[in-house]
Design an enzyme around this catalytic site. Sequence first.
Site, PDB file in Angstrom:
ATOM      1  N   ARG A 225     -10.442   3.394  -7.402  1.00 65.04           N
ATOM      2  CA  ARG A 225      -9.534   3.025  -6.167  1.00 65.04           C
ATOM      3  C   ARG A 225     -10.578   3.099  -4.866  1.00 65.04           C
ATOM      4  O   ARG A 225     -11.390   3.841  -4.813  1.00 65.04           O
ATOM      5  CB  ARG A 225      -8.352   3.659  -5.901  1.00 65.04           C
ATOM      6  CG  ARG A 225      -7.196   3.533  -7.185  1.00 65.04           C
ATOM      7  CD  ARG A 225      -6.123   4.323  -6.962  1.00 65.04           C
ATOM      8  NE  ARG A 225      -5.335   3.625  -5.849  1.00 65.04           N
ATOM      9  CZ  ARG A 225      -5.070   2.221  -5.806  1.00 65.04           C
ATOM     10  NH1 ARG A 225      -4.850   1.777  -6.894  1.00 65.04           N
ATOM     11  NH2 ARG A 225      -4.283   2.013  -4.875  1.00 65.04           N
TER      12      ARG A 225
ATOM     13  N   GLU B  54       0.734  -1.419   0.046  1.00 64.83           N
ATOM     14  CA  GLU B  54       0.146  -0.057  -0.082  1.00 64.83           C
ATOM     15  C   GLU B  54       1.032   1.230  -0.124  1.00 64.83           C
ATOM     16  O   GLU B  54       0.485   2.300  -0.877  1.00 64.83           O
ATOM     17  CB  GLU B  54      -0.863   0.063   1.333  1.00 64.83           C
ATOM     18  CG  GLU B  54      -1.959  -1.115   1.438  1.00 64.83           C
ATOM     19  CD  GLU B  54      -2.823  -1.156  -0.070  1.00 64.83           C
ATOM     20  OE1 GLU B  54      -3.125  -0.439  -0.649  1.00 64.83           O
ATOM     21  OE2 GLU B  54      -3.586  -2.455   0.007  1.00 64.83           O
TER      22      GLU B  54
ATOM     23  N   ASN C 295       1.053   3.788  -3.154  1.00 64.49           N
ATOM     24  CA  ASN C 295       0.671   5.388  -2.887  1.00 64.49           C
ATOM     25  C   ASN C 295       1.775   6.283  -3.474  1.00 64.49           C
ATOM     26  O   ASN C 295       1.547   7.107  -4.169  1.00 64.49           O
ATOM     27  CB  ASN C 295       0.530   5.605  -1.452  1.00 64.49           C
ATOM     28  CG  ASN C 295      -0.804   5.398  -0.873  1.00 64.49           C
ATOM     29  OD1 ASN C 295      -1.713   4.952  -1.765  1.00 64.49           O
ATOM     30  ND2 ASN C 295      -1.162   5.286   0.341  1.00 64.49           N
TER      31      ASN C 295
END
Lengths: 110, 146
Positions: B103, B46, B50
């Site tokens: 998302r 994650e 990002n």
Amino acid sequence: MTIVHLLHGPRLVVALKGDLDLKSAGELRQALDQLIDRFPDRDLIIDLTEVEFVDSSGLGVILGRYKRLSARGRSLQLTGVRPPVRTVLDLAGIAKLVTISDHLPKSPVR
Amino acid sequence: MTNRMILRFLSLADNVGLARVAVAQMAGQIGFSLSDVEEIKVAVSEAVSNAIIHGYQGREDGWVEVACSVAGDELVVTVEDWGVGIADIAKAREPAYSTDPERMGLGFVFMESLMHAVVVESAPGRGTRVEMRRRARVGALSRDVQ
């Protein structure tokens, strides 16, 4: 990522193999959308038996396909969910939207 | 057991898997269970995703640096980029907040749920640094009560 589809009674089953993350998300999104359009009357089952890793990029693809199918009155089901993948699905609350089963439905009727 | 690693790579989606596998190897050195390691892999994935998606916004020539240390029973992972930065960190950490409709806005939720501590430092135009910590061998205590 390997993506294999088959017709199982009234359903379209898509079996995935590989990690479901940012790298594979675009390819998977495109493949699933093509199949959803190609078989417009079928509900979709995604078989995750060969998927050992899913993150939010992968979940986004699954949730996006759920929205597309729901808008057309069709359903999405997940099967073959491994424990690490289940942890991620539970954190995201996916089970509230999508049926998660251990096995493919038996006795196809079509 | 003390060990450290620094991994620096371009902001390519292909490198997300590289980062999480490298950190998983480090985590395995201090006795995290297999299920713990799987959760750590999600958190790393994650943070790196990002950096690539939001930090560099599709640019593939930015650098992402993952630093990882294990000392005693603690794993510390930092993921840093030198991209656009985050204007409102508190908002970015809210569940379901995303600038992309495809998302889920769960990146920080997953990091916070799967690690014991997450610190985010960011400045617009300068980049973002995410530090995540998790301890091994905590007996029956759950993440929530540590």
